[in-house]
Design a protein around this motif. Structure first.
Motif, PDB file in Angstrom:
ATOM      1  N   THR A  48      15.809 -35.044 -49.305  1.00 54.13           N
ATOM      2  CA  THR A  48      16.791 -34.361 -48.816  1.00 54.13           C
ATOM      3  C   THR A  48      16.457 -33.649 -47.314  1.00 54.13           C
ATOM      4  O   THR A  48      16.856 -33.600 -46.402  1.00 54.13           O
ATOM      5  CB  THR A  48      17.090 -33.016 -49.520  1.00 54.13           C
ATOM      6  OG1 THR A  48      17.859 -33.460 -51.023  1.00 54.13           O
ATOM      7  CG2 THR A  48      18.466 -32.321 -48.732  1.00 54.13           C
ATOM      8  N   VAL A  49      15.219 -33.295 -47.384  1.00 60.77           N
ATOM      9  CA  VAL A  49      14.401 -32.585 -46.027  1.00 60.77           C
ATOM     10  C   VAL A  49      14.271 -33.816 -45.122  1.00 60.77           C
ATOM     11  O   VAL A  49      14.782 -33.903 -43.949  1.00 60.77           O
ATOM     12  CB  VAL A  49      13.282 -32.009 -46.309  1.00 60.77           C
ATOM     13  CG1 VAL A  49      12.399 -31.686 -45.353  1.00 60.77           C
ATOM     14  CG2 VAL A  49      13.520 -30.788 -47.202  1.00 60.77           C
ATOM     15  N   SER A  50      13.916 -35.101 -45.412  1.00 61.33           N
ATOM     16  CA  SER A  50      13.807 -36.082 -44.632  1.00 61.33           C
ATOM     17  C   SER A  50      15.182 -36.594 -43.940  1.00 61.33           C
ATOM     18  O   SER A  50      15.081 -36.952 -42.791  1.00 61.33           O
ATOM     19  CB  SER A  50      12.867 -37.401 -45.036  1.00 61.33           C
ATOM     20  OG  SER A  50      13.703 -37.816 -46.150  1.00 61.33           O
ATOM     21  N   ILE A  51      16.064 -36.396 -44.914  1.00 59.08           N
ATOM     22  CA  ILE A  51      17.299 -37.117 -44.267  1.00 59.08           C
ATOM     23  C   ILE A  51      18.076 -35.906 -43.285  1.00 59.08           C
ATOM     24  O   ILE A  51      18.476 -36.028 -42.011  1.00 59.08           O
ATOM     25  CB  ILE A  51      18.280 -37.274 -45.301  1.00 59.08           C
ATOM     26  CG1 ILE A  51      18.016 -38.393 -46.258  1.00 59.08           C
ATOM     27  CG2 ILE A  51      19.841 -37.301 -44.915  1.00 59.08           C
ATOM     28  CD1 ILE A  51      18.914 -38.571 -47.667  1.00 59.08           C
ATOM     29  N   THR A  52      17.787 -34.516 -43.348  1.00 56.14           N
ATOM     30  CA  THR A  52      18.371 -33.556 -42.681  1.00 56.14           C
ATOM     31  C   THR A  52      17.260 -33.590 -41.457  1.00 56.14           C
ATOM     32  O   THR A  52      18.073 -33.507 -40.279  1.00 56.14           O
ATOM     33  CB  THR A  52      17.948 -32.399 -43.315  1.00 56.14           C
ATOM     34  OG1 THR A  52      18.682 -32.259 -44.544  1.00 56.14           O
ATOM     35  CG2 THR A  52      18.408 -30.977 -42.542  1.00 56.14           C
ATOM     36  N   VAL A  53      16.239 -33.900 -41.292  1.00 60.69           N
ATOM     37  CA  VAL A  53      15.435 -34.031 -40.084  1.00 60.69           C
ATOM     38  C   VAL A  53      15.543 -35.122 -39.392  1.00 60.69           C
ATOM     39  O   VAL A  53      15.968 -35.060 -38.039  1.00 60.69           O
ATOM     40  CB  VAL A  53      13.873 -33.939 -40.480  1.00 60.69           C
ATOM     41  CG1 VAL A  53      13.001 -34.286 -39.388  1.00 60.69           C
ATOM     42  CG2 VAL A  53      13.342 -32.400 -41.129  1.00 60.69           C
ATOM     43  N   SER A  54      16.060 -36.288 -39.833  1.00 64.47           N
ATOM     44  CA  SER A  54      16.151 -37.415 -39.270  1.00 64.47           C
ATOM     45  C   SER A  54      17.891 -37.435 -38.411  1.00 64.47           C
ATOM     46  O   SER A  54      17.855 -37.679 -37.426  1.00 64.47           O
ATOM     47  CB  SER A  54      16.187 -38.878 -39.890  1.00 64.47           C
ATOM     48  OG  SER A  54      17.295 -38.737 -40.998  1.00 64.47           O
ATOM     49  N   SER A  55      18.655 -36.460 -39.075  1.00 64.16           N
ATOM     50  CA  SER A  55      19.824 -36.306 -38.628  1.00 64.16           C
ATOM     51  C   SER A  55      19.915 -35.539 -37.518  1.00 64.16           C
ATOM     52  O   SER A  55      20.490 -35.730 -36.405  1.00 64.16           O
ATOM     53  CB  SER A  55      20.938 -35.641 -39.698  1.00 64.16           C
ATOM     54  OG  SER A  55      20.550 -34.560 -39.989  1.00 64.16           O
ATOM     55  N   PHE A  56      19.123 -34.353 -37.351  1.00 64.20           N
ATOM     56  CA  PHE A  56      18.772 -33.433 -36.147  1.00 64.20           C
ATOM     57  C   PHE A  56      18.413 -34.309 -35.139  1.00 64.20           C
ATOM     58  O   PHE A  56      18.417 -34.361 -34.027  1.00 64.20           O
ATOM     59  CB  PHE A  56      17.962 -32.421 -36.776  1.00 64.20           C
ATOM     60  CG  PHE A  56      18.512 -31.236 -37.331  1.00 64.20           C
ATOM     61  CD1 PHE A  56      20.049 -30.740 -36.906  1.00 64.20           C
ATOM     62  CD2 PHE A  56      18.158 -30.819 -38.417  1.00 64.20           C
ATOM     63  CE1 PHE A  56      20.529 -29.885 -37.649  1.00 64.20           C
ATOM     64  CE2 PHE A  56      18.742 -29.661 -39.299  1.00 64.20           C
ATOM     65  CZ  PHE A  56      20.060 -29.235 -38.892  1.00 64.20           C
TER      66      PHE A  56
END
Length: 133
Positions: A48-56
């Motif tokens: 979840t954190v990696s997906i959020t960071v990549s979307s930012f």
């Protein structure tokens, strides 16, 4: 009959030992389940954190303040100019794979059949710049 007698004649110490062994097994199973759930939850959190960071990151790359557009400019060729030197001045590496691709586009725009250009000739060259809003 021998077996039935041994079960009925068990010592209290043996009974306590068996209970302790059984309780330890149950406790270890609970700990294993808890550790497994903790591992799964940690894995889900990392995803979840990696997906959020990549979307930012992708939103930062697509910042509308940094959008570019293709423009065209008419230039006068000087004595020392070549298509290569003009490409070095006007080519944007983010939009062209190679300098040869840019030179081919300049030749196509100006209907040139060879890469020879002459002094005082006018050429139209493409370039990219930030869009002004």
């Amino acid at each position: 009959m021998n077996r039935a007698m041994t079960q009925n004649c068990r010592r209290p110490q043996d009974i306590r030992s068996e209970r302790r062994i059984r309780n330890n097994r149950i406790r270890r199973r609970r700990e294993m389940r808890k550790n497994f759930l903790l591992l799964v939850m940690t894995f889900c959190l990392i995803i979840t954190v990696s997906i959020t960071v990549s979307s930012f990151r992708s939103n930062a790359k697509n910042d509308p303040a940094q959008e570019t557009a293709k423009y065209y400019k008419s230039i006068v060729v000087s004595d020392s100019d070549t298509l290569w030197s003009i490409a070095e001045d006007y080519m944007d590496e983010a939009h062209y794979d190679s300098i040869y691709e840019y030179i081919r586009e300049v030749m196509q725009i100006n209907s040139l059949t060879s890469d020879a250009i002459y002094s005082d000739a006018h050429l139209i060259v493409p370039y990219y710049d930030v869009i002004n809003k």
